[in-house]
Design an enzyme around this catalytic site. Structure first.
Site, short mmCIF file in Angstrom:
data_model
loop_
_atom_site.label_atom_id
_atom_site.label_comp_id
_atom_site.label_asym_id
_atom_site.label_seq_id
_atom_site.Cartn_x
_atom_site.Cartn_y
_atom_site.Cartn_z
CD GLN A 22 -0.90 8.57 3.97
OE1 GLN A 22 -0.18 9.57 3.93
NE2 GLN A 22 -2.21 8.65 3.95
CE LYS B 7 -4.63 8.61 0.89
NZ LYS B 7 -5.30 9.48 1.85
CG ASP C 148 -1.83 1.21 1.29
OD1 ASP C 148 -1.70 2.10 0.43
OD2 ASP C 148 -2.67 1.28 2.21
CB CYS D 292 -9.50 4.40 7.53
SG CYS D 292 -10.88 5.39 6.93
#
Length: 413
Positions: free
Chosen positions: A205, A228, A202, A368
């Site tokens: 970020q 993002k 993932d 989340c």
């Protein structure tokens, strides 16, 4: 870094209404969504104004130009993460859809009864719930890597002992959206591949803050979100190793993802188009590519250095305030701009509301990541997430307001 602020309409009084609504706004919620620079908005407007046609289908010049703009955007994303080929980039709506695509196609096809899927306790829900579904459907087991509560890091022993010959998939966030922790993805990749498992990363970020090289990391899949990265909402991308993508079934069916259809059956288009059903979001893909080029012009090394500097400044200030507690590791230079904290006897929602009254935007809640919050023993937390368009003066302003939180809440310290 202050010179970049003028690139963003939110921080610039472009008209009277914007000047009134956003005057003095301090935006510390980039981990949720980044602001968009003019160059991204202009690129999208230019596409719709001069190249607006359905890509991939038309045999006329306008559609061909739209197709080229769309495919050029794919190439920009591929180079950004150092994919071996643009064909390894599938456009999706966001990281969540990318992770679901892998779970529903690769996961359901390759996980069986008694197998294991390993994730960390710090994952965003989007990197837990799809794997819960796969395990339920296939009677497999979901295994969690636990976090050291003081350092906010996963001990290497967790990976070494929980990645076993039963492991078929390891899915791991590169950077935690709560702790700011940067996980040792490259080493985890080696452990996963050693037992024949694939590694899903993932990168929601990490891609906005640090250089990401999927080949160097050894990632088999990597998910990312445009919004993002200073790009538009509603567009993301999945990197997948070509040999894996070619053997995966489609995620959604219809439209451009087909090669040939009869009344009884259908065959699929080549990768990556077999995963991009229906009319594609070409304007958003162009916007995402423009955002990536803009970030590259600033320089990810520069962004990482600035984010770490501001996060460290904020964290060191918070450490001096009574009743404030930092969640996770205490080294701000290792947080990718993310600083999460709690305040004794004050709910994080109240913290965010009180700061909003001071024109400071932070995030509050479980982010989340409820399993992580439960593991840490906190119901919620407050999070300030910083980016290259933030300034030292903004950090100083936040630090001047934080000591007043308990007073505003009725406590006499």
């Amino acid at each position: 870094m202050n010179k970049y602020r003028n690139d963003f309409p939110l921080f610039k009084a472009i008209d009277e209404r914007n000047a009134q609504e956003n005057a003095g706004l301090i935006y510390f919620d980039t981990a949720a969504t980044a602001q968009r620079p003019f160059i991204v908005l202009d690129a999208m407007t230019h596409f719709y104004a001069t190249q607006n046609a359905n890509p991939l289908r038309g045999l006329y010049s306008l559609s061909e130009r739209a197709t080229k703009a769309y495919e050029d955007s794919r190439s920009v994303v591929a180079k950004f993460v150092n994919a071996a080929s643009p064909r390894e980039i599938v456009f999706t709506r966001n990281s969540s859809e990318s992770l679901n695509l892998v779970a529903y196609t690769y996961g359901l096809a390759n996980v069986g009864e008694g197998d294991e899927i390993a994730v960390s306790i710090m994952e965003h829900h989007s990197n837990i719930i799809p794997w819960q579904f796969v395990c339920e459907q296939k009677k497999a087991k979901l295994v969690f890597f636990n976090v050291d509560k003081e350092t906010g890091e996963i001990p290497m022993s967790e990976f070494e002992t929980k990645i076993t010959p039963r492991t078929k998939i390891v899915s791991l966030t590169h950077v935690s959206n709560v702790l700011g922790t940067q996980n040792p993805v490259k080493r985890v990749s080696e452990l996963a591949h050693k037992v024949g498992a694939v590694l899903v990363v993932d990168g929601a970020q990490s891609t906005p803050h640090i250089p990401v090289d999927v080949q160097d990391l050894g990632a088999d899949f990597l998910a990312m979100s445009g919004h993002k990265l200073c790009g538009p909402m509603g567009i993301g991308a999945l990197y997948g190793r070509l040999s894996l993508l070619e053997n995966m079934p489609p995620f959604l069916r219809g439209g451009e993802m087909i090669e040939y259809v009869t009344t009884q059956s259908a065959t699929w288009a080549e990768v990556p188009h077999k995963f991009e059903a229906g009319t594609v979001s070409a304007g958003d893909a162009v916007g995402m590519a423009a955002a990536i080029r803009y970030i590259q012009s600033v320089g990810l090394d520069t962004i990482e250095k600035n984010d770490n500097f501001l996060a460290d400044k904020l964290m060191e200030g918070i450490k001096k305030i009574p009743h404030f507690h930092i969640v996770g590791g205490k080294d701000g230079t290792k947080r990718c701009g993310i600083v999460t904290f709690t305040v004794d006897d004050v709910h994080p929602h109240d913290i965010a509301t009180l700061l909003s009254d001071e024109n400071i935007a932070i995030r509050a809640g479980h982010h989340c990541a409820q399993p992580l919050q439960q593991y840490l023993g906190i119901p919620a937390s407050a999070r300030a997430s910083l980016y290259f368009y933030n300034t030292e003066e903004e950090v100083d302003t936040l630090l001047s307001k934080l000591p007043l939180i308990r007073k505003w809440s009725g406590f006499k310290d």
